[in-house]
Design a protein around this motif. Structure first.
Motif, mmCIF file in Angstrom:
data_model
loop_
_atom_site.group_PDB
_atom_site.id
_atom_site.type_symbol
_atom_site.label_atom_id
_atom_site.label_comp_id
_atom_site.label_asym_id
_atom_site.label_seq_id
_atom_site.Cartn_x
_atom_site.Cartn_y
_atom_site.Cartn_z
ATOM 1 N N HIS A 108 -20.252 -8.326 -24.787
ATOM 2 C CA HIS A 108 -20.919 -7.210 -25.454
ATOM 3 C C HIS A 108 -22.115 -6.658 -24.684
ATOM 4 C CE1 HIS A 108 -18.612 -7.025 -29.157
ATOM 5 N NE2 HIS A 108 -18.638 -8.340 -29.226
ATOM 6 N N ASN A 109 -22.715 -7.458 -23.822
ATOM 7 C CA ASN A 109 -23.900 -7.009 -23.095
ATOM 8 C C ASN A 109 -23.619 -6.555 -21.665
ATOM 9 O OD1 ASN A 109 -26.322 -7.524 -24.954
ATOM 10 N ND2 ASN A 109 -25.259 -9.489 -25.052
ATOM 11 N N CYS A 110 -22.379 -6.635 -21.219
ATOM 12 C CA CYS A 110 -22.039 -6.173 -19.872
ATOM 13 C C CYS A 110 -22.319 -4.675 -19.751
ATOM 14 C CB CYS A 110 -20.568 -6.448 -19.569
ATOM 15 S SG CYS A 110 -20.020 -5.765 -17.978
ATOM 16 N N PRO A 111 -23.154 -4.248 -18.808
ATOM 17 C CA PRO A 111 -23.500 -2.821 -18.685
ATOM 18 C C PRO A 111 -22.303 -1.924 -18.378
ATOM 19 C CG PRO A 111 -25.013 -4.195 -17.422
ATOM 20 C CD PRO A 111 -23.878 -5.078 -17.835
ATOM 21 N N HIS A 112 -21.250 -2.508 -17.813
ATOM 22 C CA HIS A 112 -20.090 -1.718 -17.401
ATOM 23 C C HIS A 112 -18.856 -1.972 -18.258
ATOM 24 C CE1 HIS A 112 -22.493 -0.692 -13.903
ATOM 25 N NE2 HIS A 112 -22.726 -1.977 -13.736
ATOM 26 N N LYS A 113 -19.035 -2.789 -19.320
ATOM 27 C CA LYS A 113 -17.915 -3.140 -20.216
ATOM 28 C C LYS A 113 -16.731 -3.671 -19.407
ATOM 29 C CE LYS A 113 -19.200 0.347 -23.677
ATOM 30 N NZ LYS A 113 -20.402 0.837 -22.962
ATOM 31 N N ALA A 114 -17.053 -4.504 -18.425
ATOM 32 C CA ALA A 114 -16.038 -4.980 -17.489
ATOM 33 C C ALA A 114 -15.356 -6.271 -17.930
ATOM 34 C CB ALA A 114 -16.669 -5.194 -16.107
ATOM 35 N N ILE A 115 -15.917 -6.952 -18.942
ATOM 36 C CA ILE A 115 -15.360 -8.229 -19.390
ATOM 37 C C ILE A 115 -14.578 -8.012 -20.680
ATOM 38 C CG2 ILE A 115 -15.855 -10.628 -19.989
ATOM 39 C CD1 ILE A 115 -18.515 -10.322 -18.501
ATOM 40 N N HIS A 116 -13.380 -8.552 -20.719
ATOM 41 C CA HIS A 116 -12.498 -8.337 -21.871
ATOM 42 C C HIS A 116 -11.887 -9.653 -22.344
ATOM 43 C CE1 HIS A 116 -12.482 -3.934 -21.177
ATOM 44 N NE2 HIS A 116 -12.597 -4.289 -19.903
ATOM 45 N N LYS A 117 -11.467 -9.637 -23.591
ATOM 46 C CA LYS A 117 -10.691 -10.731 -24.146
ATOM 47 C C LYS A 117 -9.245 -10.251 -24.214
ATOM 48 C CE LYS A 117 -10.535 -14.790 -26.353
ATOM 49 N NZ LYS A 117 -10.700 -14.890 -27.808
ATOM 50 N N LYS A 118 -8.314 -11.088 -23.849
ATOM 51 C CA LYS A 118 -6.907 -10.688 -23.833
ATOM 52 C C LYS A 118 -6.456 -10.102 -25.163
ATOM 53 C CE LYS A 118 -5.251 -13.934 -20.293
ATOM 54 N NZ LYS A 118 -4.357 -15.085 -20.021
ATOM 55 N N SER A 119 -6.958 -10.649 -26.245
ATOM 56 C CA SER A 119 -6.488 -10.245 -27.573
ATOM 57 C C SER A 119 -7.441 -9.286 -28.272
ATOM 58 C CB SER A 119 -6.319 -11.493 -28.446
ATOM 59 O OG SER A 119 -7.542 -12.212 -28.534
ATOM 60 N N GLU A 120 -8.355 -8.666 -27.553
ATOM 61 C CA GLU A 120 -9.378 -7.857 -28.214
ATOM 62 C C GLU A 120 -8.782 -6.648 -28.949
ATOM 63 O OE1 GLU A 120 -11.058 -4.936 -24.675
ATOM 64 O OE2 GLU A 120 -11.846 -6.962 -24.826
ATOM 65 N N LYS A 121 -9.405 -6.316 -30.079
ATOM 66 C CA LYS A 121 -8.961 -5.188 -30.905
ATOM 67 C C LYS A 121 -9.697 -3.905 -30.563
ATOM 68 C CE LYS A 121 -6.391 -7.950 -33.401
ATOM 69 N NZ LYS A 121 -4.935 -7.991 -33.186
ATOM 70 N N GLN A 126 -11.912 -19.034 -20.629
ATOM 71 C CA GLN A 126 -10.789 -19.100 -19.695
ATOM 72 C C GLN A 126 -9.796 -17.966 -19.944
ATOM 73 O OE1 GLN A 126 -10.883 -21.587 -17.176
ATOM 74 N NE2 GLN A 126 -12.917 -21.659 -18.113
ATOM 75 N N LYS A 127 -9.910 -17.328 -21.113
ATOM 76 C CA LYS A 127 -9.026 -16.206 -21.444
ATOM 77 C C LYS A 127 -9.712 -14.854 -21.244
ATOM 78 C CE LYS A 127 -6.321 -18.850 -24.822
ATOM 79 N NZ LYS A 127 -5.842 -18.932 -26.226
ATOM 80 N N PHE A 128 -10.915 -14.865 -20.698
ATOM 81 C CA PHE A 128 -11.618 -13.609 -20.432
ATOM 82 C C PHE A 128 -11.049 -12.959 -19.180
ATOM 83 C CE2 PHE A 128 -15.900 -14.957 -22.556
ATOM 84 C CZ PHE A 128 -15.246 -15.074 -23.772
ATOM 85 N N LEU A 129 -11.030 -11.636 -19.184
ATOM 86 C CA LEU A 129 -10.559 -10.875 -18.034
ATOM 87 C C LEU A 129 -11.692 -9.994 -17.521
ATOM 88 C CD1 LEU A 129 -7.171 -9.649 -19.579
ATOM 89 C CD2 LEU A 129 -7.496 -11.609 -18.050
ATOM 90 N N VAL A 130 -11.780 -9.827 -16.208
ATOM 91 C CA VAL A 130 -12.804 -8.965 -15.604
ATOM 92 C C VAL A 130 -12.093 -7.841 -14.867
ATOM 93 C CG1 VAL A 130 -14.757 -8.842 -14.029
ATOM 94 C CG2 VAL A 130 -14.356 -10.940 -15.349
ATOM 95 N N ASP A 131 -12.408 -6.587 -15.232
ATOM 96 C CA ASP A 131 -11.719 -5.466 -14.586
ATOM 97 C C ASP A 131 -12.492 -4.940 -13.371
ATOM 98 O OD1 ASP A 131 -13.661 -3.580 -15.417
ATOM 99 O OD2 ASP A 131 -12.592 -3.141 -17.273
#
Length: 258
Positions: A224-237, A180-185
Protein backbone atom coordinates in the motif's frame (compact mmCIF):
# COMPACT_ATOMS: atom_id res chain seq x y z
CA UNK A 1 -0.73 8.98 29.03
CA UNK A 2 1.21 6.63 26.77
CA UNK A 3 -0.34 5.39 23.54
CA UNK A 4 1.45 2.45 21.97
CA UNK A 5 0.53 1.78 18.37
CA UNK A 6 1.14 -0.33 15.31
CA UNK A 7 0.01 0.88 11.90
CA UNK A 8 0.82 -0.39 8.40
CA UNK A 9 -1.34 1.93 6.31
CA UNK A 10 -2.23 4.73 8.70
CA UNK A 11 -5.70 3.89 10.02
CA UNK A 12 -4.50 2.98 13.50
CA UNK A 13 -1.94 5.78 13.59
CA UNK A 14 -4.72 8.26 12.76
CA UNK A 15 -6.68 7.00 15.77
CA UNK A 16 -3.60 6.97 18.02
CA UNK A 17 -2.73 10.57 17.14
CA UNK A 18 -6.26 11.74 17.92
CA UNK A 19 -6.32 9.87 21.24
CA UNK A 20 -3.05 11.62 22.03
CA UNK A 21 -0.54 11.19 24.81
CA UNK A 22 3.05 10.13 24.24
CA UNK A 23 2.93 8.12 21.01
CA UNK A 24 5.26 5.12 20.89
CA UNK A 25 5.54 2.79 17.90
CA UNK A 26 5.32 -0.87 18.87
CA UNK A 27 7.74 -1.95 16.07
CA UNK A 28 10.29 0.58 17.32
CA UNK A 29 9.75 -0.50 20.94
CA UNK A 30 10.39 -4.11 19.90
CA UNK A 31 13.46 -3.06 17.88
CA UNK A 32 14.89 -1.26 20.93
CA UNK A 33 13.93 -4.08 23.31
CA UNK A 34 11.67 -1.64 25.15
CA UNK A 35 8.83 -3.40 26.89
CA UNK A 36 8.52 -1.62 30.24
CA UNK A 37 6.13 1.35 30.41
CA UNK A 38 4.61 3.23 33.34
CA UNK A 39 2.06 6.07 33.38
CA UNK A 40 -1.36 6.86 34.80
CA UNK A 41 -2.96 5.72 31.53
CA UNK A 42 -1.51 3.32 28.94
CA UNK A 43 -3.26 2.26 25.74
CA UNK A 44 -2.66 0.26 22.59
CA UNK A 45 -4.03 1.00 19.13
CA UNK A 46 -3.69 -1.54 16.33
CA UNK A 47 -5.38 -2.96 13.21
CA UNK A 48 -7.27 -6.25 12.92
CA UNK A 49 -6.13 -9.21 10.81
CA UNK A 50 -8.70 -11.98 10.40
CA UNK A 51 -10.46 -11.04 13.65
CA UNK A 52 -7.18 -11.16 15.60
CA UNK A 53 -4.60 -8.60 16.73
CA UNK A 54 -1.51 -8.66 14.45
CA UNK A 55 1.31 -11.00 15.40
CA UNK A 56 3.59 -8.10 16.33
CA UNK A 57 1.00 -6.91 18.87
CA UNK A 58 0.48 -10.38 20.26
CA UNK A 59 4.23 -10.91 20.61
CA UNK A 60 4.66 -7.48 22.21
CA UNK A 61 1.98 -8.16 24.81
CA UNK A 62 3.62 -11.44 25.76
CA UNK A 63 6.71 -9.49 26.90
CA UNK A 64 5.24 -6.13 27.91
CA UNK A 65 5.55 -4.79 31.46
CA UNK A 66 2.78 -2.21 31.75
CA UNK A 67 2.02 -0.29 34.93
CA UNK A 68 -0.96 2.05 34.85
CA UNK A 69 -4.16 2.84 36.73
CA UNK A 70 -6.15 2.61 33.50
CA UNK A 71 -5.39 0.32 30.56
CA UNK A 72 -7.20 0.57 27.23
CA UNK A 73 -6.95 -0.89 23.74
CA UNK A 74 -8.59 0.22 20.51
CA UNK A 75 -8.54 -1.82 17.30
CA UNK A 76 -9.34 -0.61 13.80
CA UNK A 77 -11.15 -2.93 11.41
CA UNK A 78 -12.62 -2.75 7.92
CA UNK A 79 -15.75 -4.89 7.75
CA UNK A 80 -17.94 -6.62 10.29
CA UNK A 81 -18.10 -10.30 9.39
CA UNK A 82 -21.35 -10.85 11.22
CA UNK A 83 -23.62 -9.21 13.78
CA UNK A 84 -21.33 -8.05 16.53
CA UNK A 85 -18.36 -9.59 14.72
CA UNK A 86 -16.49 -6.32 14.92
CA UNK A 87 -15.74 -7.08 18.57
CA UNK A 88 -13.92 -10.30 17.82
CA UNK A 89 -10.43 -8.82 17.94
CA UNK A 90 -11.15 -7.45 21.42
CA UNK A 91 -12.21 -10.90 22.55
CA UNK A 92 -8.83 -12.26 21.44
CA UNK A 93 -6.89 -9.29 22.82
CA UNK A 94 -8.60 -9.74 26.18
CA UNK A 95 -7.45 -13.36 26.24
CA UNK A 96 -3.82 -12.54 25.49
CA UNK A 97 -3.82 -9.60 27.92
CA UNK A 98 -5.13 -11.79 30.74
CA UNK A 99 -2.59 -14.48 29.84
CA UNK A 100 0.09 -11.80 30.36
CA UNK A 101 -1.45 -10.84 33.71
CA UNK A 102 -3.37 -7.70 32.67
CA UNK A 103 -6.98 -6.69 33.07
CA UNK A 104 -7.84 -3.92 30.60
CA UNK A 105 -10.62 -1.51 31.58
CA UNK A 106 -11.56 -0.53 28.04
CA UNK A 107 -11.53 -2.60 24.84
CA UNK A 108 -13.21 -1.13 21.78
CA UNK A 109 -12.90 -1.14 17.98
CA UNK A 110 -13.51 1.42 15.23
CA UNK A 111 -14.81 0.68 11.73
CA UNK A 112 -12.55 2.17 9.04
CA UNK A 113 -11.44 1.42 5.46
CA UNK A 114 -10.71 -2.25 4.78
CA UNK A 115 -7.46 -2.53 2.82
CA UNK A 116 -7.18 -6.32 2.73
CA UNK A 117 -6.84 -6.55 -1.05
CA UNK A 118 -7.30 -10.31 -1.06
CA UNK A 119 -11.01 -9.78 -0.45
CA UNK A 120 -11.86 -6.12 -1.02
CA UNK A 121 -11.84 -3.61 -3.85
CA UNK A 122 -10.28 -0.46 -2.37
CA UNK A 123 -12.27 1.88 -4.63
CA UNK A 124 -15.51 0.40 -3.30
CA UNK A 125 -14.23 0.57 0.27
CA UNK A 126 -13.40 4.26 -0.07
CA UNK A 127 -16.96 4.95 -1.23
CA UNK A 128 -18.22 3.43 2.04
CA UNK A 129 -16.38 5.98 4.21
CA UNK A 130 -19.39 8.30 4.80
CA UNK A 131 -21.51 5.40 6.08
CA UNK A 132 -18.84 4.24 8.53
CA UNK A 133 -19.09 7.37 10.74
CA UNK A 134 -15.37 7.18 11.37
CA UNK A 135 -14.81 10.63 12.88
CA UNK A 136 -17.89 10.33 15.08
CA UNK A 137 -16.79 6.96 16.45
CA UNK A 138 -13.25 8.20 17.10
CA UNK A 139 -14.62 11.16 19.06
CA UNK A 140 -16.87 8.88 21.13
CA UNK A 141 -13.93 6.58 21.86
CA UNK A 142 -11.73 9.50 22.93
CA UNK A 143 -14.47 10.70 25.30
CA UNK A 144 -14.74 7.22 26.78
CA UNK A 145 -11.01 7.13 27.47
CA UNK A 146 -10.97 10.65 28.94
CA UNK A 147 -13.79 9.62 31.27
CA UNK A 148 -11.99 6.38 32.18
CA UNK A 149 -14.99 4.37 31.06
CA UNK A 150 -15.07 0.64 31.75
CA UNK A 151 -16.19 -1.20 28.63
CA UNK A 152 -15.37 -4.47 26.88
CA UNK A 153 -16.86 -4.78 23.39
CA UNK A 154 -18.71 -8.07 23.01
CA UNK A 155 -18.64 -9.78 19.59
CA UNK A 156 -21.75 -11.83 20.28
CA UNK A 157 -22.29 -15.45 19.28
CA UNK A 158 -21.71 -14.90 15.56
CA UNK A 159 -18.53 -12.95 16.16
CA UNK A 160 -17.15 -15.68 18.41
CA UNK A 161 -17.97 -18.33 15.83
CA UNK A 162 -16.32 -16.40 13.00
CA UNK A 163 -13.25 -15.77 15.16
CA UNK A 164 -12.95 -19.50 15.76
CA UNK A 165 -13.18 -20.14 12.01
CA UNK A 166 -10.45 -17.55 11.37
CA UNK A 167 -8.03 -19.20 13.79
CA UNK A 168 -6.63 -21.41 11.04
CA UNK A 169 -6.11 -18.41 8.74
CA UNK A 170 -4.20 -16.61 11.47
CA UNK A 171 -2.03 -19.66 12.07
CA UNK A 172 -1.25 -19.71 8.36
CA UNK A 173 -0.35 -16.00 8.40
CA UNK A 174 1.91 -16.55 11.39
CA UNK A 175 4.11 -18.85 9.31
CA UNK A 176 5.43 -15.68 7.65
CA UNK A 177 5.28 -16.91 4.07
CA UNK A 178 2.67 -14.54 2.59
CA UNK A 179 5.25 -12.34 0.85
CA UNK A 180 6.41 -15.32 -1.19
CA UNK A 181 3.28 -14.73 -3.28
CA UNK A 182 3.99 -11.04 -3.87
CA UNK A 183 4.77 -9.92 -7.40
CA UNK A 184 6.88 -6.90 -8.43
CA UNK A 185 6.16 -5.32 -11.81
CA UNK A 186 8.36 -3.26 -14.12
CA UNK A 187 7.32 0.05 -12.56
CA UNK A 188 9.57 -0.70 -9.56
CA UNK A 189 12.49 1.76 -9.36
CA UNK A 190 14.35 0.05 -6.53
CA UNK A 191 13.63 3.03 -4.24
CA UNK A 192 13.52 0.75 -1.16
CA UNK A 193 10.42 2.36 0.32
CA UNK A 194 9.12 -1.17 0.89
CA UNK A 195 12.19 -1.91 3.00
CA UNK A 196 11.56 1.16 5.17
CA UNK A 197 7.87 0.52 5.88
CA UNK A 198 8.20 -3.17 6.78
CA UNK A 199 7.85 -3.56 10.57
CA UNK A 200 9.61 -6.94 10.54
CA UNK A 201 12.63 -6.05 8.38
CA UNK A 202 11.50 -8.75 5.98
CA UNK A 203 12.47 -6.96 2.75
CA UNK A 204 15.78 -6.15 1.11
CA UNK A 205 16.64 -4.77 -2.33
CA UNK A 206 19.11 -6.68 -4.48
CA UNK A 207 20.08 -5.50 -7.96
CA UNK A 208 17.26 -2.96 -7.74
CA UNK A 209 14.58 -5.57 -7.06
CA UNK A 210 12.79 -6.15 -3.71
CA UNK A 211 13.50 -9.53 -2.13
CA UNK A 212 11.00 -10.89 0.38
CA UNK A 213 11.98 -13.10 3.30
CA UNK A 214 9.99 -15.56 5.35
CA UNK A 215 8.96 -13.31 8.22
CA UNK A 216 5.89 -11.54 6.76
CA UNK A 217 2.82 -10.89 8.91
CA UNK A 218 0.58 -9.86 6.00
CA UNK A 219 0.32 -6.21 7.06
CA UNK A 220 0.71 -5.15 3.38
CA UNK A 221 2.56 -1.97 4.33
CA UNK A 222 4.90 -2.59 1.40
CA UNK A 223 2.04 -3.02 -1.06
CA UNK A 224 0.00 0.00 0.00
CA UNK A 225 2.90 2.41 0.55
CA UNK A 226 4.87 1.69 -2.64
CA UNK A 227 5.11 5.06 -4.48
CA UNK A 228 4.81 3.31 -7.85
CA UNK A 229 2.21 0.66 -6.91
CA UNK A 230 4.72 -1.88 -8.15
CA UNK A 231 4.05 -4.62 -5.57
CA UNK A 232 1.04 -6.89 -6.04
CA UNK A 233 -0.62 -9.90 -4.51
CA UNK A 234 -1.49 -12.66 -6.96
CA UNK A 235 -5.07 -12.78 -5.73
CA UNK A 236 -5.65 -9.06 -5.22
CA UNK A 237 -9.13 -7.65 -5.91
CA UNK A 238 -7.93 -4.14 -6.57
CA UNK A 239 -4.98 -2.25 -8.07
CA UNK A 240 -5.95 0.77 -5.97
CA UNK A 241 -3.87 1.32 -2.84
CA UNK A 242 -4.74 2.86 0.52
CA UNK A 243 -2.84 4.92 3.05
CA UNK A 244 -4.99 6.98 5.37
CA UNK A 245 -4.89 10.53 3.96
CA UNK A 246 -4.20 11.95 7.43
CA UNK A 247 -0.90 10.07 7.60
CA UNK A 248 2.24 10.67 5.54
CA UNK A 249 4.63 8.09 4.17
CA UNK A 250 7.31 9.67 6.34
CA UNK A 251 5.26 8.86 9.45
CA UNK A 252 4.83 5.21 8.43
CA UNK A 253 8.57 4.90 7.81
CA UNK A 254 9.40 6.51 11.17
CA UNK A 255 7.04 4.07 12.92
CA UNK A 256 8.13 0.87 11.17
CA UNK A 257 11.64 1.10 9.74
CA UNK A 258 13.84 -1.65 11.13
Amino acid sequence: MITLYFSATGNSLTVAKKIGGELISIPQAVKNDQYKFEDDVIGLVFPTYCCYPPKIVRDFMAKAKLKADYLFAVATYGNAMGKGGDGSEMLEFDKLAKAAGYSFSYLNSILMVDNFIDNFDIEKEIKKIPSKRIDENIILTIEDIKNRKTYIKNPGFMGKMITAICKGLVASQDKGLAAQKFLVDDSCTGCATCVKVCPYGNISVRDGIPQFGTNCMSCYACIHNCPHKAIHKKSEKSAKRWRNPEITLKEIIAANYQ
